[in-house]
Design a protein around this motif. Structure first.
Motif, PDB file in Angstrom:
ATOM      1  N   HIS A  75       0.831  -1.214   0.000  1.00 31.04           N
ATOM      2  CA  HIS A  75       0.000   0.000   0.000  1.00 31.04           C
ATOM      3  C   HIS A  75       0.869   1.269   0.000  1.00 31.04           C
ATOM      4  O   HIS A  75       0.718   2.147  -0.843  1.00 31.04           O
ATOM      5  CB  HIS A  75      -0.910  -0.033   1.238  1.00 31.04           C
ATOM      6  N   HIS A  79       1.895   4.385  -2.872  1.00 26.48           N
ATOM      7  CA  HIS A  79       1.873   5.839  -2.640  1.00 26.48           C
ATOM      8  C   HIS A  79       3.214   6.457  -3.037  1.00 26.48           C
ATOM      9  O   HIS A  79       3.275   7.512  -3.656  1.00 26.48           O
ATOM     10  CB  HIS A  79       1.617   6.157  -1.164  1.00 26.48           C
ATOM     11  N   GLU A  96      -6.034   6.980  -2.762  1.00 28.04           N
ATOM     12  CA  GLU A  96      -6.124   5.747  -1.974  1.00 28.04           C
ATOM     13  C   GLU A  96      -6.568   4.557  -2.823  1.00 28.04           C
ATOM     14  O   GLU A  96      -6.240   3.419  -2.515  1.00 28.04           O
ATOM     15  CB  GLU A  96      -7.073   5.923  -0.788  1.00 28.04           C
TER      16      GLU A  96
HETATM   17 ZN    ZN Z   1      -2.997   5.117   1.812  1.00 27.23          ZN
END
Ligand code: ZN
Length: 250
Positions: A75, A79, A96
Protein backbone atom coordinates in the motif's frame (compact mmCIF):
# COMPACT_ATOMS: atom_id res chain seq x y z
CA UNK A 1 8.68 -17.39 -3.03
CA UNK A 2 10.13 -17.72 0.47
CA UNK A 3 8.65 -20.37 2.70
CA UNK A 4 7.02 -18.35 5.42
CA UNK A 5 4.83 -19.40 8.27
CA UNK A 6 1.42 -17.79 7.90
CA UNK A 7 1.68 -16.43 11.43
CA UNK A 8 5.21 -15.16 11.30
CA UNK A 9 6.88 -13.02 8.68
CA UNK A 10 10.12 -11.10 9.16
CA UNK A 11 11.18 -7.95 7.27
CA UNK A 12 13.01 -9.72 4.48
CA UNK A 13 10.09 -12.13 4.08
CA UNK A 14 7.71 -9.19 3.59
CA UNK A 15 10.10 -7.47 1.19
CA UNK A 16 10.49 -10.65 -0.85
CA UNK A 17 6.72 -11.15 -1.13
CA UNK A 18 6.14 -7.53 -2.16
CA UNK A 19 9.05 -7.58 -4.58
CA UNK A 20 7.72 -10.72 -6.28
CA UNK A 21 4.24 -9.23 -6.41
CA UNK A 22 5.38 -5.95 -8.05
CA UNK A 23 7.52 -7.95 -10.48
CA UNK A 24 4.41 -9.97 -11.40
CA UNK A 25 2.57 -6.70 -12.15
CA UNK A 26 5.28 -5.43 -14.51
CA UNK A 27 9.04 -5.13 -14.85
CA UNK A 28 8.68 -1.38 -14.32
CA UNK A 29 6.96 -1.79 -10.93
CA UNK A 30 9.46 -4.53 -10.04
CA UNK A 31 12.32 -2.17 -10.83
CA UNK A 32 10.82 0.75 -8.89
CA UNK A 33 10.40 -1.43 -5.82
CA UNK A 34 13.91 -2.89 -6.07
CA UNK A 35 15.23 0.72 -6.19
CA UNK A 36 13.30 1.53 -2.99
CA UNK A 37 14.96 -1.47 -1.32
CA UNK A 38 18.39 -0.61 -2.69
CA UNK A 39 18.17 3.01 -1.56
CA UNK A 40 16.93 2.00 1.90
CA UNK A 41 13.64 3.83 1.54
CA UNK A 42 11.75 1.28 3.62
CA UNK A 43 11.80 1.31 7.41
CA UNK A 44 10.08 -1.18 9.74
CA UNK A 45 9.40 -0.56 13.40
CA UNK A 46 6.72 -1.87 15.78
CA UNK A 47 6.14 1.69 17.02
CA UNK A 48 5.38 3.24 13.61
CA UNK A 49 1.98 3.63 12.08
CA UNK A 50 2.33 2.70 8.42
CA UNK A 51 2.64 5.70 6.12
CA UNK A 52 4.59 7.27 3.28
CA UNK A 53 6.56 10.41 4.13
CA UNK A 54 7.16 12.36 0.92
CA UNK A 55 9.52 14.90 2.50
CA UNK A 56 11.81 12.08 3.59
CA UNK A 57 11.05 9.95 0.50
CA UNK A 58 10.56 6.91 2.65
CA UNK A 59 7.87 4.43 3.66
CA UNK A 60 7.45 3.60 7.33
CA UNK A 61 5.83 0.27 8.13
CA UNK A 62 4.42 -0.80 11.45
CA UNK A 63 6.32 -4.01 12.09
CA UNK A 64 3.89 -6.67 13.31
CA UNK A 65 5.80 -9.70 11.96
CA UNK A 66 2.66 -10.90 10.22
CA UNK A 67 1.37 -10.90 6.66
CA UNK A 68 -0.14 -7.52 7.50
CA UNK A 69 3.34 -6.02 6.98
CA UNK A 70 3.47 -7.17 3.34
CA UNK A 71 0.06 -5.60 2.66
CA UNK A 72 1.02 -2.34 4.39
CA UNK A 73 4.31 -2.28 2.47
CA UNK A 74 2.48 -2.77 -0.85
CA UNK A 75 0.00 0.00 0.00
CA UNK A 76 2.61 2.55 1.09
CA UNK A 77 5.02 1.65 -1.74
CA UNK A 78 2.28 2.40 -4.27
CA UNK A 79 1.87 5.84 -2.64
CA UNK A 80 5.64 6.27 -2.96
CA UNK A 81 5.66 5.30 -6.65
CA UNK A 82 2.64 7.51 -7.46
CA UNK A 83 3.84 10.55 -5.57
CA UNK A 84 3.50 13.91 -7.31
CA UNK A 85 3.71 17.32 -5.67
CA UNK A 86 0.72 19.59 -6.40
CA UNK A 87 -1.90 16.97 -7.00
CA UNK A 88 -4.93 17.69 -9.18
CA UNK A 89 -8.37 16.96 -7.72
CA UNK A 90 -8.52 13.68 -9.65
CA UNK A 91 -5.08 12.62 -8.39
CA UNK A 92 -6.11 13.52 -4.87
CA UNK A 93 -9.49 11.81 -4.88
CA UNK A 94 -8.16 8.53 -6.33
CA UNK A 95 -4.89 8.44 -4.39
CA UNK A 96 -6.12 5.75 -1.97
CA UNK A 97 -7.82 3.76 -4.72
CA UNK A 98 -4.50 2.89 -6.39
CA UNK A 99 -2.98 1.73 -3.12
CA UNK A 100 -5.96 -0.32 -1.94
CA UNK A 101 -6.33 -1.89 -5.38
CA UNK A 102 -2.69 -2.99 -5.23
CA UNK A 103 -3.39 -4.63 -1.86
CA UNK A 104 -6.31 -6.59 -3.33
CA UNK A 105 -4.19 -7.60 -6.34
CA UNK A 106 -1.44 -8.72 -3.93
CA UNK A 107 -4.18 -10.80 -2.30
CA UNK A 108 -5.06 -12.46 -5.62
CA UNK A 109 -1.37 -13.09 -6.28
CA UNK A 110 -0.88 -14.68 -2.85
CA UNK A 111 -3.95 -16.88 -3.12
CA UNK A 112 -1.99 -18.93 -5.65
CA UNK A 113 0.67 -19.66 -3.02
CA UNK A 114 0.91 -21.54 0.26
CA UNK A 115 -0.31 -18.37 1.96
CA UNK A 116 -3.85 -18.74 0.59
CA UNK A 117 -5.56 -19.10 3.96
CA UNK A 118 -3.67 -16.30 5.68
CA UNK A 119 -4.35 -14.10 2.66
CA UNK A 120 -8.11 -14.65 2.84
CA UNK A 121 -8.06 -13.56 6.47
CA UNK A 122 -6.00 -10.52 5.57
CA UNK A 123 -8.39 -9.49 2.78
CA UNK A 124 -11.26 -9.91 5.19
CA UNK A 125 -9.58 -7.43 7.50
CA UNK A 126 -9.02 -4.91 4.70
CA UNK A 127 -12.62 -5.09 3.57
CA UNK A 128 -14.04 -4.92 7.04
CA UNK A 129 -11.57 -2.45 8.48
CA UNK A 130 -13.52 0.04 10.61
CA UNK A 131 -16.74 -0.25 8.67
CA UNK A 132 -19.75 -2.03 10.03
CA UNK A 133 -22.07 -1.74 7.12
CA UNK A 134 -22.33 -0.64 3.59
CA UNK A 135 -24.87 1.98 4.62
CA UNK A 136 -22.18 3.83 6.53
CA UNK A 137 -19.87 3.67 3.55
CA UNK A 138 -22.59 4.85 1.20
CA UNK A 139 -23.56 7.75 3.47
CA UNK A 140 -19.94 8.89 3.47
CA UNK A 141 -19.49 8.38 -0.22
CA UNK A 142 -22.42 10.65 -0.95
CA UNK A 143 -20.52 13.54 0.65
CA UNK A 144 -18.11 13.56 -2.27
CA UNK A 145 -20.91 14.62 -4.53
CA UNK A 146 -21.52 17.80 -2.64
CA UNK A 147 -17.98 18.51 -1.57
CA UNK A 148 -16.22 21.52 -2.98
CA UNK A 149 -12.57 21.17 -3.54
CA UNK A 150 -10.48 24.25 -2.94
CA UNK A 151 -7.03 22.72 -3.28
CA UNK A 152 -7.07 21.64 0.33
CA UNK A 153 -6.62 17.98 1.11
CA UNK A 154 -9.76 15.98 0.49
CA UNK A 155 -10.91 14.29 3.69
CA UNK A 156 -8.75 11.20 4.01
CA UNK A 157 -11.64 9.01 5.13
CA UNK A 158 -13.59 9.88 2.00
CA UNK A 159 -10.58 9.04 -0.14
CA UNK A 160 -10.29 5.73 1.68
CA UNK A 161 -13.97 4.90 1.20
CA UNK A 162 -13.83 5.65 -2.52
CA UNK A 163 -10.69 3.53 -2.71
CA UNK A 164 -12.26 0.66 -0.85
CA UNK A 165 -15.42 0.53 -2.94
CA UNK A 166 -13.80 1.06 -6.34
CA UNK A 167 -10.99 -1.40 -5.62
CA UNK A 168 -13.35 -4.15 -4.52
CA UNK A 169 -15.45 -3.54 -7.63
CA UNK A 170 -12.45 -3.48 -9.97
CA UNK A 171 -10.85 -6.57 -8.43
CA UNK A 172 -14.15 -8.47 -8.58
CA UNK A 173 -14.74 -7.60 -12.22
CA UNK A 174 -11.19 -8.56 -13.19
CA UNK A 175 -11.85 -11.98 -11.62
CA UNK A 176 -15.17 -12.25 -13.48
CA UNK A 177 -13.47 -11.33 -16.77
CA UNK A 178 -15.56 -8.17 -17.22
CA UNK A 179 -12.48 -5.97 -16.97
CA UNK A 180 -9.76 -7.00 -19.41
CA UNK A 181 -6.05 -7.06 -18.62
CA UNK A 182 -5.49 -3.93 -20.70
CA UNK A 183 -8.40 -2.21 -18.93
CA UNK A 184 -6.88 -3.13 -15.59
CA UNK A 185 -3.43 -1.89 -16.67
CA UNK A 186 -4.88 1.45 -17.73
CA UNK A 187 -6.50 1.85 -14.32
CA UNK A 188 -3.38 0.64 -12.50
CA UNK A 189 -1.04 3.00 -14.34
CA UNK A 190 -3.22 6.01 -15.20
CA UNK A 191 -6.17 6.20 -12.80
CA UNK A 192 -5.03 9.54 -11.45
CA UNK A 193 -4.94 11.25 -14.84
CA UNK A 194 -7.03 9.25 -17.31
CA UNK A 195 -10.13 10.89 -18.80
CA UNK A 196 -13.03 9.91 -16.55
CA UNK A 197 -15.10 8.97 -19.61
CA UNK A 198 -12.53 6.25 -20.26
CA UNK A 199 -12.69 5.07 -16.65
CA UNK A 200 -16.51 5.07 -16.81
CA UNK A 201 -16.31 2.93 -19.95
CA UNK A 202 -13.92 0.37 -18.41
CA UNK A 203 -15.94 0.15 -15.19
CA UNK A 204 -19.34 0.35 -16.86
CA UNK A 205 -20.23 2.86 -14.15
CA UNK A 206 -21.44 6.39 -14.74
CA UNK A 207 -18.76 8.37 -12.93
CA UNK A 208 -17.59 11.89 -13.71
CA UNK A 209 -15.95 14.97 -12.32
CA UNK A 210 -17.74 18.23 -12.72
CA UNK A 211 -16.35 21.41 -11.20
CA UNK A 212 -14.24 19.37 -8.80
CA UNK A 213 -17.20 17.39 -7.57
CA UNK A 214 -17.12 13.64 -8.05
CA UNK A 215 -20.44 12.27 -9.27
CA UNK A 216 -21.37 8.61 -9.24
CA UNK A 217 -24.84 7.84 -10.59
CA UNK A 218 -27.42 6.01 -8.44
CA UNK A 219 -27.03 3.03 -10.76
CA UNK A 220 -23.27 3.18 -10.30
CA UNK A 221 -23.61 3.26 -6.53
CA UNK A 222 -25.88 0.22 -6.72
CA UNK A 223 -23.25 -1.68 -8.73
CA UNK A 224 -20.60 -0.76 -6.16
CA UNK A 225 -22.91 -1.83 -3.35
CA UNK A 226 -23.57 -5.15 -5.06
CA UNK A 227 -19.93 -6.02 -5.55
CA UNK A 228 -19.07 -4.99 -1.98
CA UNK A 229 -21.84 -7.12 -0.47
CA UNK A 230 -21.05 -10.13 -2.66
CA UNK A 231 -17.33 -10.03 -1.83
CA UNK A 232 -18.09 -9.61 1.87
CA UNK A 233 -20.58 -12.46 2.00
CA UNK A 234 -18.25 -14.83 0.17
CA UNK A 235 -15.50 -14.05 2.67
CA UNK A 236 -17.64 -14.18 5.77
CA UNK A 237 -19.17 -17.53 4.93
CA UNK A 238 -15.87 -19.12 5.76
CA UNK A 239 -14.84 -20.11 9.27
CA UNK A 240 -12.16 -18.04 10.88
CA UNK A 241 -10.69 -20.27 13.54
CA UNK A 242 -7.19 -19.58 12.25
CA UNK A 243 -7.69 -15.88 12.78
CA UNK A 244 -7.61 -16.12 16.57
CA UNK A 245 -4.71 -18.53 16.36
CA UNK A 246 -2.72 -16.14 14.16
CA UNK A 247 -3.43 -13.19 16.42
CA UNK A 248 -2.30 -15.03 19.51
CA UNK A 249 0.91 -16.42 18.17
CA UNK A 250 2.12 -13.05 16.82
ZN1 ZN B 1 -3.00 5.12 1.81
Amino acid sequence: MAKVHACYLNKSGSIEIVSNYFQSESTSYGFKFSEMVRQRQIDFNPRYYSHFDHTRQKVFIQYTRTLDDAFALTHESKHFMNYLPNKSFQEEIFSETSSILSELRLGEYLKQTSLKRATELQIKNILYDNYNSFEEIKRNLKCVRIKDYDHKEVNSRIKYLIGLLLSIYINRHIKLGNITTSGYEKIRDHLENMPLSQLAHILDIDINLDNNILNISEGGLLKLEDSYKLEMSSLFRKEDKCYEKCRNCG
